[in-house]
Design an enzyme around this catalytic site. Structure first.
Site, PDB file in Angstrom:
ATOM      1  N   ASP A  24      37.976 -36.542 -21.191  1.00 14.54           N
ATOM      2  CA  ASP A  24      39.096 -37.489 -21.185  1.00 14.54           C
ATOM      3  C   ASP A  24      39.421 -37.295 -19.567  1.00 14.54           C
ATOM      4  O   ASP A  24      39.878 -36.185 -19.112  1.00 14.54           O
ATOM      5  CB  ASP A  24      40.306 -37.230 -21.916  1.00 14.54           C
ATOM      6  CG  ASP A  24      41.488 -38.045 -21.574  1.00 14.54           C
ATOM      7  OD1 ASP A  24      41.178 -39.250 -20.920  1.00 14.54           O
ATOM      8  OD2 ASP A  24      42.544 -37.680 -21.702  1.00 14.54           O
ATOM      9  N   ASN A  26      41.742 -39.551 -18.075  1.00 13.36           N
ATOM     10  CA  ASN A  26      43.026 -39.960 -17.532  1.00 13.36           C
ATOM     11  C   ASN A  26      44.032 -39.636 -18.361  1.00 13.36           C
ATOM     12  O   ASN A  26      45.388 -40.273 -18.273  1.00 13.36           O
ATOM     13  CB  ASN A  26      42.954 -41.775 -17.656  1.00 13.36           C
ATOM     14  CG  ASN A  26      42.712 -42.092 -18.901  1.00 13.36           C
ATOM     15  OD1 ASN A  26      42.505 -41.500 -19.899  1.00 13.36           O
ATOM     16  ND2 ASN A  26      42.842 -43.549 -19.267  1.00 13.36           N
ATOM     17  N   ASP A  28      44.975 -39.803 -21.422  1.00 12.80           N
ATOM     18  CA  ASP A  28      45.409 -40.182 -22.604  1.00 12.80           C
ATOM     19  C   ASP A  28      44.971 -39.608 -23.898  1.00 12.80           C
ATOM     20  O   ASP A  28      45.276 -40.142 -25.026  1.00 12.80           O
ATOM     21  CB  ASP A  28      45.294 -41.767 -22.470  1.00 12.80           C
ATOM     22  CG  ASP A  28      43.762 -42.078 -22.875  1.00 12.80           C
ATOM     23  OD1 ASP A  28      42.831 -41.166 -22.605  1.00 12.80           O
ATOM     24  OD2 ASP A  28      43.558 -43.239 -23.078  1.00 12.80           O
ATOM     25  N   ASP A  32      36.344 -40.783 -22.577  1.00 13.68           N
ATOM     26  CA  ASP A  32      36.338 -42.059 -21.830  1.00 13.68           C
ATOM     27  C   ASP A  32      34.901 -42.314 -21.149  1.00 13.68           C
ATOM     28  O   ASP A  32      34.177 -41.077 -20.830  1.00 13.68           O
ATOM     29  CB  ASP A  32      37.189 -42.464 -21.074  1.00 13.68           C
ATOM     30  CG  ASP A  32      37.962 -41.463 -20.093  1.00 13.68           C
ATOM     31  OD1 ASP A  32      37.019 -40.840 -19.575  1.00 13.68           O
ATOM     32  OD2 ASP A  32      39.151 -41.166 -20.346  1.00 13.68           O
ATOM     33  N   ASP A 101      24.593 -47.263 -29.674  1.00 17.37           N
ATOM     34  CA  ASP A 101      24.620 -47.352 -31.180  1.00 17.37           C
ATOM     35  C   ASP A 101      24.620 -48.825 -31.489  1.00 17.37           C
ATOM     36  O   ASP A 101      25.350 -49.576 -30.917  1.00 17.37           O
ATOM     37  CB  ASP A 101      26.107 -46.675 -31.496  1.00 17.37           C
ATOM     38  CG  ASP A 101      25.671 -45.923 -32.931  1.00 17.37           C
ATOM     39  OD1 ASP A 101      25.350 -46.598 -33.877  1.00 17.37           O
ATOM     40  OD2 ASP A 101      25.739 -44.592 -32.768  1.00 17.37           O
ATOM     41  N   ASP A 202      22.339 -48.033 -36.824  1.00 16.12           N
ATOM     42  CA  ASP A 202      23.370 -47.763 -37.673  1.00 16.12           C
ATOM     43  C   ASP A 202      23.021 -48.137 -39.211  1.00 16.12           C
ATOM     44  O   ASP A 202      22.956 -49.273 -39.330  1.00 16.12           O
ATOM     45  CB  ASP A 202      24.861 -47.830 -37.436  1.00 16.12           C
ATOM     46  CG  ASP A 202      25.886 -47.522 -38.299  1.00 16.12           C
ATOM     47  OD1 ASP A 202      26.110 -46.184 -38.051  1.00 16.12           O
ATOM     48  OD2 ASP A 202      26.574 -48.144 -39.060  1.00 16.12           O
ATOM     49  N   GLU A 259      18.825 -44.905 -38.711  1.00 16.86           N
ATOM     50  CA  GLU A 259      19.674 -44.174 -39.602  1.00 16.86           C
ATOM     51  C   GLU A 259      19.234 -44.656 -40.730  1.00 16.86           C
ATOM     52  O   GLU A 259      19.734 -45.749 -41.484  1.00 16.86           O
ATOM     53  CB  GLU A 259      21.234 -44.255 -39.340  1.00 16.86           C
ATOM     54  CG  GLU A 259      21.766 -43.133 -40.284  1.00 16.86           C
ATOM     55  CD  GLU A 259      23.229 -43.544 -40.501  1.00 16.86           C
ATOM     56  OE1 GLU A 259      24.089 -42.564 -40.871  1.00 16.86           O
ATOM     57  OE2 GLU A 259      23.470 -44.792 -40.471  1.00 16.86           O
TER      58      GLU A 259
HETATM   59  C1  GLC Z   1      26.839 -44.666 -40.267  1.00 22.19           C
HETATM   60  C2  GLC Z   1      27.531 -43.935 -39.169  1.00 22.19           C
HETATM   61  C3  GLC Z   1      28.993 -43.497 -39.653  1.00 22.19           C
HETATM   62  C4  GLC Z   1      29.640 -44.787 -40.136  1.00 22.19           C
HETATM   63  C5  GLC Z   1      28.711 -45.590 -40.951  1.00 22.19           C
HETATM   64  C6  GLC Z   1      29.465 -46.848 -41.140  1.00 22.19           C
HETATM   65  O1  GLC Z   1      26.773 -43.786 -41.271  1.00 22.19           O
HETATM   66  O2  GLC Z   1      26.837 -42.857 -38.539  1.00 22.19           O
HETATM   67  O3  GLC Z   1      29.885 -42.711 -38.689  1.00 22.19           O
HETATM   68  O4  GLC Z   1      30.789 -44.224 -40.370  1.00 22.19           O
HETATM   69  O5  GLC Z   1      27.471 -45.782 -40.522  1.00 22.19           O
HETATM   70  O6  GLC Z   1      29.082 -47.658 -39.934  1.00 22.19           O
HETATM   71 CA    CA Z   2      40.807 -41.284 -21.494  1.00 19.34          CA
END
Ligand code: GLC
Ligand code: CA
Length: 574
Positions: A24, A26, A28, A32, A101, A202, A259
């Site tokens: 991080d 900044n 918060d 980031d 992702d 994903d 995945e």
């Molecule tokens: C994948 C991601 C996980 C997420 C799920 C739904 O398994 O790695 O973090 O909760 O998909 O998007």
């Molecule tokens: Ca931050």
């Protein structure tokens, strides 16, 4: 396989960043993009080629960014598009490529498409999702979502429901709709045009639905059937994945890692063969061993021999086909050290040993942030400390199954995804040097012992060891054998040993060109006591050893939690 077409990503080492918990800048309390930029030199020094960043798109963060409300926008919590572009440019300067992702099985219920669909389920956007009428006042089918409860959420004021495989705030996108698919492809290409190296994709196996949504045999007292059962009974995902690939990744020679759970038997070549749907998919074979039948509360302890068998079988299968991505942990899993090592081995030596095995297997090594310093599971004092939607559901399930508060806390603490989501431990300061403010998630109190700053000062640390390991894997001399060398298990008759050869036949040696053959032995003693093993080959060179008590001569001596990486010479005389 050794002669198969070489791809630019075969020899890369990847590092996963969970941006919210990385660094991080900044104050918060939220990691980031500028925090990632600030740590690029650190990653460069570690030897990283590719960085996969968990989602940074606009999101209400119901599932920590895996619920995207705008695919073209950066979440303000993480920064701006300018920050992102700067990150790409700064990474490039250091020879690091960025992988984002890609969450396209579902989006957020706050996404414009879903809002429009809700307003008019019969309209254009209604068909971007799965809206179905209920049956006899009940949901259209009896599926249980991955995060608990029905997969069907009623639409207020109508007799309709919409489908979600994950949380109700994550409605599934209708992949049968070509217009919806085209919108996703345009978005993917827009990001690739920016100069991304590719995507981690994903939950992608879920995109193919049996749109009849047939009722299934319940597998729990709630009368529901886990949605994964429906996935297992559905075929045809391959056509969709090919369509996706042809319209996007292929045009850019992008790296893609899927995945993928619940693939059907025999489908591996279609997924990651020479012209597979993806460059690679994660190897979850070891992770699946500690999954419970009903949930985390009945998850079995890890059995070393089962773990070894799973990895060996997976390696032997995949090397005829392609490359898998090897992990010990990620943002959805507890820390590898806490999961795959017995209690006596959860120390520096054991951590180095596990890292050596994981990084020198055949495949693409993926490290998860903090793995390189040996981060471990956190100590959780109460269920209120958890943020993760899945952990909360599992806690409820465990209580529902009759476990006391303390028992449920214990079983969920062991498996919680939040173990991976505590702040990266940069220093031993309060909040682990992650933020000057209040971190969104507590830091692991063990940051006073396990942190980057102290390990940078200590030449014998886990961090320096990982640097050496990665450098070895990528070195001119050994890159070839660690990337393309065959995998063959060794010492399988030993109770506590995980060992394997990586070997490469010599090629073109007659003409004086080509590469010399090489054989490497990686041998790890997961036991507590020292062992002595016969050596099949003479020892040419010790490439890595994690403990001074290890020794390779006529025979191989491995201390408890000892690992050695040896270059082999001629066959030893018996
Ligand atoms: C994948 C991601 C996980 C997420 C799920 C739904 O398994 O790695 O973090 O909760 O998909 O998007
Ligand atoms: Ca931050």
């Amino acid at each position: 396989m050794e002669t198969a077409k070489r791809k630019w990503w075969h020899d890369k080492v990847v590092y996963q960043i969970y941006p919210k918990s990385f660094y991080d800048t900044n104050g918060d309390g939220i990691g980031d993009l500028r925090g990632i930029i600030a740590k690029l030199d650190y990653l460069k020094e570690l030897g990283i080629d590719l960085v996969w960043i968990s989602p940074v798109y606009k999101s209400p963060f119901v599932d920590q960014g895996y619920d995207i409300s705008d695919y073209y926008g950066i979440a303000p919590e993480f920064g701006t598009m300018e920050d992102f572009d700067e990150l790409l440019a700064e990474a490039k300067k250091r020879g690091i490529s960025i992988v984002m992702d890609l969450v396209i099985n579902h989006c957020s219920d706050q996404h414009e498409w879903f809002q429009k669909a809700l307003a008019d389920p019969e309209g254009k956007y209604g068909d971007y999702f799965y809206f179905r009428e209920g049956k006899d006042g009940k949901a259209p089918s009896n599926y249980r979502s991955y995060f608990g409860g029905s997969c069907w959420e009623p639409v207020p004021g109508t007799d309709k429901y919409y489908f979600h495989a994950f949380a109700k705030e994550q409605p599934d996108l209708n992949w049968e709709n070509p217009q919806m698919r085209q919108e996703l492809y345009d978005m993917i290409n827009w990001w690739l045009d920016k100069g991304l190296a590719g995507f981690r994709i994903d939950a992608i196996i879920n995109i193919k639905k049996n749109v009849e949504f047939p009722e299934l045999e319940p597998d729990g007292p709630d009368g529901l059937a886990g949605y994964h059962l429906a996935v297992e009974q559905t075929s045809g995902v391959g056509e969709l994945l090919e369509d996706l690939k042809h319209n996007t990744f292929e045009k850019y020679d992008a790296f893609t890692v899927g995945e993928v759970f619940n693939m059907h038997d025999g489908e591996l070549p279609e997924f990651i063969g020479e012209d597979g749907h993806f460059s690679t998919i994660f190897d979850f074979s070891a992770h699946c061993l500690t999954e419970g039948e009903r949930g985390w509360y009945d998850a079995p302890e890890l059995d070393f021999k089962a773990w070894r068998k799973a990895l060996v079988e997976s390696q032997l299968e995949v090397q005829e086909i392609g490359f898998k991505a090897n992990i010990i942990e990620n943002h959805d899993e507890p820390r590898g050290v806490s999961r795959f090592l017995p209690e006596y081995a959860r120390n520096e030596a054991g951590t180095k040993m596990l890292g050596t095995v994981s990084l020198l297997l055949r495949g693409i090594p993926f490290l998860y942030q903090g793995q390189e310093i040996g981060m471990q599971n956190c100590v959780w004092e109460s269920p209120e400390e958890w943020d993760d939607i899945s952990t909360k559901d599992q806690y409820k399930t465990a209580r529902g199954a009759g476990l006391s508060r303390d028992e449920a806390l214990r079983v969920c603490a062991r498996m919680s995804r939040d173990n991976a989501r505590t702040p990266m431990q940069w220093s031993g300061d309060s909040n682990a040097g992650f933020t000057t403010g209040t971190p969104w998630m507590k830091a692991n109190p063990n940051c006073s012992e396990i942190n980057v700053e102290s390990q940078q000062r200590d030449a014998g640390s886990v961090l320096h060891y990982y640097q050496k390991l990665i450098a070895l894997r990528k070195s001119e001399e050994y890159k070839e054998v660690f990337t393309y060398g065959q995998f063959a298990p060794a010492y399988g008759e030993q109770d506590h040993v995980m060992a394997f050869y990586r070997s490469m036949e010599s090629s073109g040696a007659a003409s004086g060109e080509g590469t010399a053959g090489k054989r490497i032995l990686v041998a790890a003693n997961f036991g507590q006591d020292s062992i002595e093993l016969p050596l099949e080959y003479q020892v040419e060179k010790v490439l890595i050893s994690n403990l001074p008590k290890n020794h390779a001569g006529e025979r191989l001596t491995l201390a408890g939690c000892g690992v050695m990486v040896l270059e082999c010479g001629e066959k030893a005389a018996v």
